[in-house]
Design a protein around this motif. Sequence first.
Motif, PDB file in Angstrom:
ATOM      1  N   VAL A  58      37.329  88.161  61.418  1.00 22.14           N
ATOM      2  CA  VAL A  58      35.984  88.530  61.877  1.00 22.14           C
ATOM      3  C   VAL A  58      35.008  87.375  61.732  1.00 22.14           C
ATOM      4  CG1 VAL A  58      36.130  91.016  61.619  1.00 22.14           C
ATOM      5  CG2 VAL A  58      35.587  89.611  59.637  1.00 22.14           C
ATOM      6  N   ARG A  83      50.603  92.658  68.880  1.00 24.06           N
ATOM      7  CA  ARG A  83      49.371  91.935  68.679  1.00 24.06           C
ATOM      8  C   ARG A  83      48.212  92.887  68.390  1.00 24.06           C
ATOM      9  NH1 ARG A  83      49.235  88.707  73.083  1.00 24.06           N
ATOM     10  NH2 ARG A  83      50.445  87.110  72.025  1.00 24.06           N
ATOM     11  N   THR A  84      48.170  94.022  69.051  1.00 23.93           N
ATOM     12  CA  THR A  84      47.035  94.928  68.876  1.00 23.93           C
ATOM     13  C   THR A  84      46.946  95.455  67.445  1.00 23.93           C
ATOM     14  OG1 THR A  84      47.141  95.469  71.188  1.00 23.93           O
ATOM     15  CG2 THR A  84      45.876  96.954  69.802  1.00 23.93           C
ATOM     16  N   PRO A 127      45.340  87.836  67.483  1.00 26.21           N
ATOM     17  CA  PRO A 127      44.477  88.472  66.474  1.00 26.21           C
ATOM     18  C   PRO A 127      43.507  87.458  65.873  1.00 26.21           C
ATOM     19  CG  PRO A 127      46.681  88.085  65.591  1.00 26.21           C
ATOM     20  CD  PRO A 127      46.696  87.584  66.984  1.00 26.21           C
ATOM     21  N   PHE A 128      42.372  87.910  65.393  1.00 29.51           N
ATOM     22  CA  PHE A 128      41.354  86.977  64.918  1.00 29.51           C
ATOM     23  C   PHE A 128      40.753  87.498  63.618  1.00 29.51           C
ATOM     24  CE2 PHE A 128      39.618  90.052  67.838  1.00 29.51           C
ATOM     25  CZ  PHE A 128      38.564  90.598  67.143  1.00 29.51           C
ATOM     26  N   THR A 177      39.991  90.666  57.132  1.00 32.83           N
ATOM     27  CA  THR A 177      38.945  89.631  57.048  1.00 32.83           C
ATOM     28  C   THR A 177      37.580  90.261  56.869  1.00 32.83           C
ATOM     29  OG1 THR A 177      38.896  89.561  59.455  1.00 32.83           O
ATOM     30  CG2 THR A 177      40.195  87.855  58.330  1.00 32.83           C
ATOM     31  N   ALA A 178      37.365  91.438  57.467  1.00 36.38           N
ATOM     32  CA  ALA A 178      36.090  92.131  57.291  1.00 36.38           C
ATOM     33  C   ALA A 178      35.890  92.472  55.818  1.00 36.38           C
ATOM     34  CB  ALA A 178      36.058  93.398  58.142  1.00 36.38           C
ATOM     35  N   LEU A 187      44.390  92.249  60.791  1.00 36.29           N
ATOM     36  CA  LEU A 187      43.754  90.988  60.439  1.00 36.29           C
ATOM     37  C   LEU A 187      42.230  91.144  60.417  1.00 36.29           C
ATOM     38  CD1 LEU A 187      44.219  87.964  59.840  1.00 36.29           C
ATOM     39  CD2 LEU A 187      43.986  87.547  62.280  1.00 36.29           C
ATOM     40  N   GLY A 188      41.724  91.846  61.466  1.00 31.93           N
ATOM     41  CA  GLY A 188      40.271  92.057  61.568  1.00 31.93           C
ATOM     42  C   GLY A 188      39.762  92.846  60.367  1.00 31.93           C
ATOM     43  N   SER A 189      40.442  93.912  60.016  1.00 29.96           N
ATOM     44  CA  SER A 189      39.992  94.753  58.899  1.00 29.96           C
ATOM     45  C   SER A 189      40.054  93.976  57.591  1.00 29.96           C
ATOM     46  CB  SER A 189      40.873  96.000  58.798  1.00 29.96           C
ATOM     47  OG  SER A 189      40.843  96.707  60.007  1.00 29.96           O
ATOM     48  N   ARG A 208      37.111 100.090  65.100  1.00 29.95           N
ATOM     49  CA  ARG A 208      37.075 100.621  63.743  1.00 29.95           C
ATOM     50  C   ARG A 208      36.673  99.552  62.723  1.00 29.95           C
ATOM     51  NH1 ARG A 208      42.254 104.029  61.681  1.00 29.95           N
ATOM     52  NH2 ARG A 208      41.458 104.717  59.656  1.00 29.95           N
ATOM     53  N   PHE A 209      37.141  98.285  62.950  1.00 28.89           N
ATOM     54  CA  PHE A 209      36.734  97.267  61.967  1.00 28.89           C
ATOM     55  C   PHE A 209      35.539  96.447  62.441  1.00 28.89           C
ATOM     56  CE2 PHE A 209      38.219  93.280  63.709  1.00 28.89           C
ATOM     57  CZ  PHE A 209      39.315  93.607  64.509  1.00 28.89           C
ATOM     58  N   ASP A 249      35.302  89.018  53.957  1.00 23.38           N
ATOM     59  CA  ASP A 249      34.049  88.325  54.234  1.00 23.38           C
ATOM     60  C   ASP A 249      32.807  89.195  54.011  1.00 23.38           C
ATOM     61  OD1 ASP A 249      35.628  86.248  54.889  1.00 23.38           O
ATOM     62  OD2 ASP A 249      35.438  86.471  57.068  1.00 23.38           O
ATOM     63  N   ASP A 262      47.029 102.593  58.743  1.00 19.76           N
ATOM     64  CA  ASP A 262      47.471 103.253  59.976  1.00 19.76           C
ATOM     65  C   ASP A 262      48.136 102.269  60.940  1.00 19.76           C
ATOM     66  OD1 ASP A 262      46.485 105.533  58.943  1.00 19.76           O
ATOM     67  OD2 ASP A 262      44.654 105.566  60.174  1.00 19.76           O
ATOM     68  N   GLU A 263      47.532 101.107  61.048  1.00 21.15           N
ATOM     69  CA  GLU A 263      48.103 100.141  61.992  1.00 21.15           C
ATOM     70  C   GLU A 263      49.430  99.607  61.480  1.00 21.15           C
ATOM     71  OE1 GLU A 263      47.164  99.606  65.065  1.00 21.15           O
ATOM     72  OE2 GLU A 263      45.671 101.162  64.674  1.00 21.15           O
ATOM     73  N   ALA A 317      42.007 102.242  55.413  1.00 20.07           N
ATOM     74  CA  ALA A 317      42.809 103.264  56.097  1.00 20.07           C
ATOM     75  C   ALA A 317      43.290 102.725  57.438  1.00 20.07           C
ATOM     76  CB  ALA A 317      41.985 104.538  56.291  1.00 20.07           C
ATOM     77  N   GLY A 318      42.411 101.931  58.094  1.00 22.24           N
ATOM     78  CA  GLY A 318      42.787 101.318  59.381  1.00 22.24           C
ATOM     79  C   GLY A 318      43.978 100.388  59.195  1.00 22.24           C
ATOM     80  N   ALA A 362      45.999  92.563  65.267  1.00 21.29           N
ATOM     81  CA  ALA A 362      44.587  92.197  65.405  1.00 21.29           C
ATOM     82  C   ALA A 362      43.745  93.122  64.550  1.00 21.29           C
ATOM     83  CB  ALA A 362      44.158  92.284  66.862  1.00 21.29           C
ATOM     84  N   SER A 363      44.106  94.393  64.559  1.00 18.27           N
ATOM     85  CA  SER A 363      43.339  95.366  63.796  1.00 18.27           C
ATOM     86  C   SER A 363      43.485  95.116  62.298  1.00 18.27           C
ATOM     87  CB  SER A 363      43.825  96.762  64.170  1.00 18.27           C
ATOM     88  OG  SER A 363      43.278  97.698  63.311  1.00 18.27           O
ATOM     89  N   LEU A 396      38.150 100.916  56.546  1.00 17.90           N
ATOM     90  CA  LEU A 396      38.847  99.694  56.938  1.00 17.90           C
ATOM     91  C   LEU A 396      40.251  99.669  56.325  1.00 17.90           C
ATOM     92  CD1 LEU A 396      36.050  96.972  56.708  1.00 17.90           C
ATOM     93  CD2 LEU A 396      37.243  97.746  58.762  1.00 17.90           C
TER      94      LEU A 396
END
Lengths: 891, 224
Positions: B107, A673-674, B104-105, A684-685, A680-682, B17-18, A688, A707-708, A703-704, A677-678, A701
């Motif tokens: 942003v 999940r971690t 996970p979510f 969507t960032a 998905l977060g990157s 980071r994000f 959006d 890496d993940e 690169a993140g 999450a990273s 982002l």
Amino acid sequence: MTKDDAPRASPDALLAEASREGRGRLRLFLGAAPGVGKTYAMLQAARAAKAAGRDVLVGIVETHGRADTEAMVADLEILPRARIPYRGRLVSEFDLEAALARRPSLLLVDEYAHSNVEGSRHPKRWQDVADCLRAGIDVWTTMNVQHVESLNDVVQRITGVRVRETVPDTTLRTADEIVLVDLPSDELIRRLAEGKVYVEDTATRATQNFFKPSNLTALRELALRQVASRVDSDLLERMQGGAIEGPWAAGERLLVCLGPDDAAERLVREGKRLADLLGAHWFAVTIERPGVTLDGPAAAKLDVAMQLAKSLGAETQSLVGSDLPTEILRFARFENVTQIVVGRARVGRAWLPWSKGSLADAMVRRARGVSVLVLTEDREAAWRRWTLPEMGSWTAYPAAAASVAAATLLGTQLVRFVPLPNVSMLYLLAVLVPAILIGVWPAVLASFLSFGAYNFFFIDPAGTFTIARPHELLALAVFLIIAVTISAVAGQAREQMRASARRTRAARRLYEFTRTLSALPDANAVLEAAASEINAALGRAAVILRPEGADLEIAAAWPPDDRLDVPARTAARWSFEHGEAAGAGTQTLPSSGWFFTPLDVADQRVGVLGLERPGDNAPLDAEARALLAALAEQTAAALGRALLSTEVRAARTAAETERVRNILLASISHDFRTPLASILGSATALIDYGERLDDEARRDLLAGVRDEARHLDQMVRNLLSMTRLEAGALEINRDWIDVGEILNRIVESARRRGATQGFAVDLPEEPILAHADGTLLDQALGNIVGNAVRHAGPNARVMLSARRSPDGVTVEIDDDGPGVPDGLRPQVFEKFTRHRTSGADGGDSAGLGLAITKGIVEAHGGTVELLPNDPARPRGAAFRVHLPAGEGAPA
Amino acid sequence: MSLPTILVVDDEIAIHRFLRPVLTAEGYRVVQAMTGTDALKLAAGEDPAAIVLDLGLPDFDGKEVIQRIRKVSQVPIVVLSARDREAEKVRALDLGADDYVEKPFGVGELMARLRAAMRHAKATGGGVLVSGDVSVDVAAHVVRKGGREVRLTRREFDVLLALFRNAGRVVTHTHLLREVWGSANEGNTQYLRVYVGQLRQKLEDDPAAPRLILTEPGIGYRLV
């Protein structure tokens, strides 16, 4: 007796009714003699049943070529007969297996009393029928009255023909219906004369006189009586079952005393007849004297009689006691016995002054309120064969002679000081000592030697065997008698001592056995120990079978052997299924080479115990049988206990496996999940906010995400490796790799993933080469570093070093964090071992990392260890990995 | 110092980071903490406008962080939590967290929750509360839908008001029950189901597909 007091349902009657439920019903067509038309009557009824829609199968019917009977069978389904090889030819028999497999509603089995050929499942057909009934099949069968066990003697007396094939009265009593097939004597004789009667029994045929009108009349009467008494007992049973008040059985209770002699069997039959006449419950008892063991034939006779009594419906009991009348009377009082039947003792030591006379006499003299029936012998009983004591070993005789020589020597010295007559006492001593210590025969030898020596050395004229005076001859004779008597008495005492020692040993053996078994942890150990102990105790090959799926498998055997022939297996199976003994020495499959007895504990059958029949076919004596029963019981109990504890352990293991699986799922889902999450977060960032971010932020982002994704890949690889390691399918692609390079790469990747710890890599100048799989080693060492990053704290220092050692390469990875808790140290390399450093989210990993490290390193032939904390390294976790130098390692 | 500050507490550097560039782009100043200790220190020192808090922290439990912050501050807290830990989310909300986002979510979702939480913090009691075509006049006890008055019982009104006061945020069953029925009835979630059902009948366009009062399974309700 209380049951006379009130009209209430007799438990026995209700039980008898209940045990019938679920069983097939037995209808018996009973006739007085061959030729009365039993088979015909049965077939007629069967056709009617078939017409009424019943599923009728002819198991076996002998038509003896009679046309009318054959016509009756014609349109009924007939079971093919089994062909059993016997003495070079095939004998056709009723096929029990096929009948059980076919499971008709109604089965016709002719000749209830028929004896099966050797090699069949049961020796008697009525036992086959019992199996069918037990399987829920209704059976109709036919029989002549002369085959009824308890009437055997009577029939012989009437007709002069001994019938060999008999059916126990008990099985007759279980018949649900008895149909009498009767034919007037004249009619039968006419049919006989017309050749319409086939007489099977050769003995019967040989006897011309069998079909005399007087005989037939007597047999008809017997058959009619049998059915009439059956009607009586049916009525009585119903009355008792329904608690109907009415004429009650007088409450007579009969006791038959059996001894190890020829009369026993007759006593049993008479007892049965009396019991039937009186409507009495009856007992058959035998008494064992402590210290007295019966010889083989005597014990066998007693056994036969007891088994006969049991099959005729007696309650059998073996009592133990030295005073026979007292024991019997005590038992009689306890069981409210009203009549005691004893045989007239044939031997009776009446000529001995201290004898109490025969048992019958003693019973008559001492019984109070009990009738004693004394049955007399038909013919003069054979004198009991005088059995000589055992000869003993040959060394005993020189010892006896030495004893006499010593007495002589002592005597010649003593004679200088004391008068002559006392010297004879010394010789008595010389006889007594061997009598007590060695045995009867050496003592007798000592008597004669003493007699000779006394005569030679001490009786005038000394130095010769001549006897001068007649009274000295008399003295010598008396001396001899006394010596022999003493030695006999002493010998008997010694025998009894031995017997009691034997019993003590048996008891101790049983005790030891129980103790040994109870200490054993699992079922297999119990079985092994039990088999070897039973073999040691009984001197026969022992085997224990346990149910294994649908079959019985040998679980333990001593001597170790894993094969049983087919008859033995069949017997074992039968014993297991029916909960009764089977095989050699029993009524079921006696031709098998093994005897089997079920092992029951509580209401569970855990297996069967088998004993091999010895070469000489000798049956077990009573003592051995008692021991076997006790051993079987103890084995079953120990096995039951062991199985229970195995079950408990299995349940615990299953619970543990379940727990491990849950941990794995929980931690895997967290681990995945971690990074997800990273990612998905990157992503969507970027979607959006992409246009509001500068280039550098966007690149970071991305690169993140990369890496993940790598991190996820790493975890998937770890899981795969673990699976491969466990399946033993890990593939190692060895190559020469630089361990230093791997360490640097690991540190770099840790930093990239956000490790805040300080890293120091300590390497020698020259590259450190190892012959290993680079990818796997990367994973193995990376997992250790990953552990340090997770657990040592954000500000810890992680030191990595690699050295070449004489026999390979040593890598050490060391941190100054809190270290591994003492409680966790022993299982740190085990799967799913995790240290909970963080709170609510649980551990940070599946606890697979170090297990994989260990698996990979060991697959390379290396070792990994967690170094102990010591004053030089007061805190932190230090791991040392040693990899052996590969072939052709650079020097 | 004119920019509002957001404190992000998470032990995973990948999350920071994000989140940092996104929050920065949204016009916030970002302060980061990796441990509970740092979080408490920064919450006191930096005066954040809102806190994004991961419940799994290496030194102590995230719920304890909520408890200790709530003793001194009503700063909006949005919790990051795993999907399979309902009980933990409820505990965190009951301890005073304003909302949660499941990992996970995306942003966008986090930002929306964060804005709702901060908006609520600014809102004050009284006046007329509005959501969509439904309005609540707190002082007059009047509820209107599309301008027409809707008759509500006293309890229904109390439940609706409690939801309006926390508009945009999840309100736990326990919270609602305590507010409307008193603390003795905290376990009686069936009351809630009945009253929420009635409110939907009266206020939703399609009571079977609610758009005003949403159910957060196992946790509570959210008015949007």
